[in-house]
Write a protein that holds these residues in place. Structure first.
Motif, PDB file in Angstrom:
ATOM      1  N   GLU A  26       0.857  -1.182   0.000  1.00 39.49           N
ATOM      2  CA  GLU A  26       0.000   0.000   0.000  1.00 39.49           C
ATOM      3  C   GLU A  26       0.893   1.232   0.000  1.00 39.49           C
ATOM      4  O   GLU A  26       2.029   1.194   0.495  1.00 39.49           O
ATOM      5  CB  GLU A  26      -0.921   0.030   1.236  1.00 39.49           C
ATOM      6  N   LEU A  27       0.380   2.338  -0.519  1.00 41.46           N
ATOM      7  CA  LEU A  27       1.152   3.565  -0.490  1.00 41.46           C
ATOM      8  C   LEU A  27       1.322   4.042   0.945  1.00 41.46           C
ATOM      9  O   LEU A  27       0.449   3.836   1.802  1.00 41.46           O
ATOM     10  CB  LEU A  27       0.462   4.644  -1.322  1.00 41.46           C
ATOM     11  N   GLU A  28       2.446   4.699   1.211  1.00 42.09           N
ATOM     12  CA  GLU A  28       2.759   5.149   2.566  1.00 42.09           C
ATOM     13  C   GLU A  28       1.994   6.437   2.876  1.00 42.09           C
ATOM     14  O   GLU A  28       2.477   7.550   2.687  1.00 42.09           O
ATOM     15  CB  GLU A  28       4.267   5.375   2.718  1.00 42.09           C
ATOM     16  N   ARG A  29       0.769   6.268   3.371  1.00 41.05           N
ATOM     17  CA  ARG A  29      -0.120   7.401   3.601  1.00 41.05           C
ATOM     18  C   ARG A  29       0.017   7.991   4.994  1.00 41.05           C
ATOM     19  O   ARG A  29      -0.493   9.085   5.255  1.00 41.05           O
ATOM     20  CB  ARG A  29      -1.572   6.978   3.371  1.00 41.05           C
ATOM     21  N   HIS A  30       0.686   7.285   5.905  1.00 37.68           N
ATOM     22  CA  HIS A  30       0.813   7.819   7.260  1.00 37.68           C
ATOM     23  C   HIS A  30       1.925   8.857   7.309  1.00 37.68           C
ATOM     24  O   HIS A  30       2.772   8.937   6.418  1.00 37.68           O
ATOM     25  CB  HIS A  30       1.108   6.701   8.256  1.00 37.68           C
ATOM     26  N   GLY A  31       1.926   9.645   8.354  1.00 33.19           N
ATOM     27  CA  GLY A  31       2.938  10.678   8.521  1.00 33.19           C
ATOM     28  C   GLY A  31       2.283  12.002   8.834  1.00 33.19           C
ATOM     29  O   GLY A  31       1.055  12.115   8.946  1.00 33.19           O
ATOM     30  N   GLY A  32       3.101  13.026   8.995  1.00 36.60           N
ATOM     31  CA  GLY A  32       2.602  14.335   9.388  1.00 36.60           C
ATOM     32  C   GLY A  32       2.332  15.233   8.199  1.00 36.60           C
ATOM     33  O   GLY A  32       1.849  14.795   7.138  1.00 36.60           O
ATOM     34  N   ALA A  33       2.664  16.510   8.373  1.00 39.07           N
ATOM     35  CA  ALA A  33       2.407  17.503   7.339  1.00 39.07           C
ATOM     36  C   ALA A  33       3.687  17.834   6.597  1.00 39.07           C
ATOM     37  O   ALA A  33       4.784  17.786   7.151  1.00 39.07           O
ATOM     38  CB  ALA A  33       1.834  18.773   7.970  1.00 39.07           C
ATOM     39  N   PHE A  34       3.534  18.179   5.331  1.00 40.22           N
ATOM     40  CA  PHE A  34       4.627  18.682   4.522  1.00 40.22           C
ATOM     41  C   PHE A  34       4.498  20.194   4.409  1.00 40.22           C
ATOM     42  O   PHE A  34       3.417  20.717   4.142  1.00 40.22           O
ATOM     43  CB  PHE A  34       4.594  18.096   3.108  1.00 40.22           C
ATOM     44  N   GLY A  35       5.608  20.895   4.566  1.00 41.52           N
ATOM     45  CA  GLY A  35       5.650  22.305   4.229  1.00 41.52           C
ATOM     46  C   GLY A  35       6.072  22.443   2.779  1.00 41.52           C
ATOM     47  O   GLY A  35       7.120  21.917   2.387  1.00 41.52           O
ATOM     48  N   LEU A  52      -0.214  12.999  -1.388  1.00 35.93           N
ATOM     49  CA  LEU A  52      -0.085  11.720  -2.079  1.00 35.93           C
ATOM     50  C   LEU A  52      -1.335  11.428  -2.908  1.00 35.93           C
ATOM     51  O   LEU A  52      -1.253  11.021  -4.081  1.00 35.93           O
ATOM     52  CB  LEU A  52       0.148  10.613  -1.062  1.00 35.93           C
ATOM     53  N   ASP A  53      -2.509  11.647  -2.312  1.00 32.15           N
ATOM     54  CA  ASP A  53      -3.758  11.412  -3.039  1.00 32.15           C
ATOM     55  C   ASP A  53      -3.868  12.315  -4.260  1.00 32.15           C
ATOM     56  O   ASP A  53      -4.369  11.890  -5.323  1.00 32.15           O
ATOM     57  CB  ASP A  53      -4.957  11.653  -2.115  1.00 32.15           C
ATOM     58  N   ALA A  54      -3.427  13.571  -4.133  1.00 30.12           N
ATOM     59  CA  ALA A  54      -3.494  14.499  -5.259  1.00 30.12           C
ATOM     60  C   ALA A  54      -2.607  14.027  -6.404  1.00 30.12           C
ATOM     61  O   ALA A  54      -2.989  14.107  -7.587  1.00 30.12           O
ATOM     62  CB  ALA A  54      -3.084  15.901  -4.813  1.00 30.12           C
ATOM     63  N   LEU A  55      -1.430  13.512  -6.079  1.00 35.73           N
ATOM     64  CA  LEU A  55      -0.528  13.021  -7.116  1.00 35.73           C
ATOM     65  C   LEU A  55      -1.073  11.761  -7.783  1.00 35.73           C
ATOM     66  O   LEU A  55      -1.003  11.611  -9.010  1.00 35.73           O
ATOM     67  CB  LEU A  55       0.850  12.757  -6.514  1.00 35.73           C
ATOM     68  N   VAL A  56      -1.628  10.850  -6.979  1.00 33.57           N
ATOM     69  CA  VAL A  56      -2.212   9.631  -7.546  1.00 33.57           C
ATOM     70  C   VAL A  56      -3.391   9.980  -8.449  1.00 33.57           C
ATOM     71  O   VAL A  56      -3.540   9.417  -9.550  1.00 33.57           O
ATOM     72  CB  VAL A  56      -2.647   8.666  -6.424  1.00 33.57           C
TER      73      VAL A  56
END
Length: 363
Positions: A36-45, A108-112
């Motif tokens: 699965e794509l790595e969807r966990h994690g915090g925020a990107f600046g 990630l969702d936007a890129l997919v």
């Protein structure tokens, strides 16, 4: 020019590269070792320069649909005293747009979604690449976007450059309330950061020399200003992510290579398909400058722009890869060095000298 390419890795850099190549008319396949794509994690600046790169890749509007501006943040001491402001106002004034913050999974969702609009770019999950030459067979180009432990990098550059620890443990998480203050708090050998991420939520991150349990992390920040202890006390440790901070060392001599011999030059004729590295595979850095996602996006856009305007044939690809390396390598490696240097400065135990220096910065 157009051609065929395999992108190894479906993180931010890999997906952005696939989008750029497909927009340029290339036939692209994306391989991802995770199921699965790595969807966990915090925020990107996302810095304005990276926002512009996403605009050129056609993903800028999707970014802005889910991002929040970052406009007011301070560096504080553990008692809450502000010693400096982050230069967010200067960034916005210079670029004409603010820094944006977006949850990792939203970007990630936007890129997919952007990749899906083409309808002909396979995204193959659970595909671990162990033989780069086999992956390169029949392709014009292989993109190594497979992270700090890149199999593509090792195959073409050897293992001299690889993950190196810096003796610090990092934790990230999300609190289900909005912090009254944002920015970073610098203590002795440790620091704590808070940023907006979505309405009603706060992205947080913390680093300490060592902390293996939630109790140890809470103890490390006990007595710090509100809402630091409150964030740690009211969020579920099961949702926290802990990792050892790593960076790629030593810096690579090039972001592009070809052939099976480590470090062999980009070919201008027949032979194994050349490779180009993007993102963490090329220049993994500590997170102190918050530029990991930005540099990956800039890599992807620069690489695909060079390839889109190259003349056809192997010589055209070779020239495009040299142009990409010239544009991105020194810039990305300077950013990585700056981030590592900032980590040392932020984490020093000589806090009085550090704080005095910070107070001299322009407001």
């Amino acid at each position: 020019m157009t051609g065929t390419a395999t992108v190894v890795g479906a993180g931010i850099g890999g997906l952005a590269t696939a989008i750029g190549l497909r927009r340029a008319g290339w036939t692209v396949t994306v391989l991802e070792r995770r199921a699965e794509l790595e969807r966990h994690g915090g925020a990107f600046g996302i810095h304005p320069t990276a926002q512009s790169a996403l605009d050129r890749l056609g993903v800028g509007d999707a970014l802005r649909d889910h991002a929040v501006p970052y406009r007011d943040a301070h560096i504080r001491t553990p008692d809450g005293t502000s010693i400096a402001r982050l230069p967010l106002e200067r960034i916005e004034r210079k670029a004409g747009r603010p820094e944006l913050l977006i949850p990792r999974f939203r970007l990630l969702d936007a890129l997919v979604a952007a990749l899906d609009t083409f309808g002909d770019v396979p995204l193959k999950l659970g595909e671990r690449v162990t033989d780069v030459d086999a992956t390169a067979a029949g392709q014009d180009l292989v993109i190594g976007a497979d992270g700090i432990r890149s199999a593509v990098r090792t195959a073409r550059f050897g293992d001299r450059s690889g993950p190196r620890g810096i003796g610090t443990v990092a934790w990230i998480g999300t609190a289900d309330f909005e912090s009254p203050v944002y920015g970073e708090t610098w203590g002795s050998g440790r620091f704590f950061g808070m940023t907006p991420v979505e309405p009603g939520r706060t992205n947080w991150y913390a680093t300490v020399p060592e902390a293996t349990t939630a109790e140890e992390l809470r103890a490390a920040f006990a007595g710090w200003h509100d809402p630091v202890p409150r964030i740690l006390d009211t969020t579920d440790p099961a949702t926290w992510i802990r990792y050892d901070m790593l960076h790629l060392y030593p810096a690579l001599p090039s972001f592009v290579a070809a052939g099976t011999r480590p470090g062999s030059p980009v070919p201008t004729g027949a032979g194994p398909a050349p490779v180009a590295l993007v993102g963490d595979a090329a220049h993994a850095m500590t997170p102190n400058l918050g530029q990991g996602a930005c540099t990956a996006i800039l890599d992807a856009e620069a690489l695909t722009r060079a390839l889109a305007t190259a003349p056809p044939g192997p010589a055209g690809i070779a020239g495009a890869l040299r142009a990409y390396d010239a544009e991105r390598r020194r810039s990305a490696q300077r950013t990585a060095f700056g981030s590592r240097t900032l980590h040392r400065f932020m984490s020093t135990e000589r806090t009085r000298l550090r704080n005095a220096a910070m107070r001299l910065l322009p407001g």
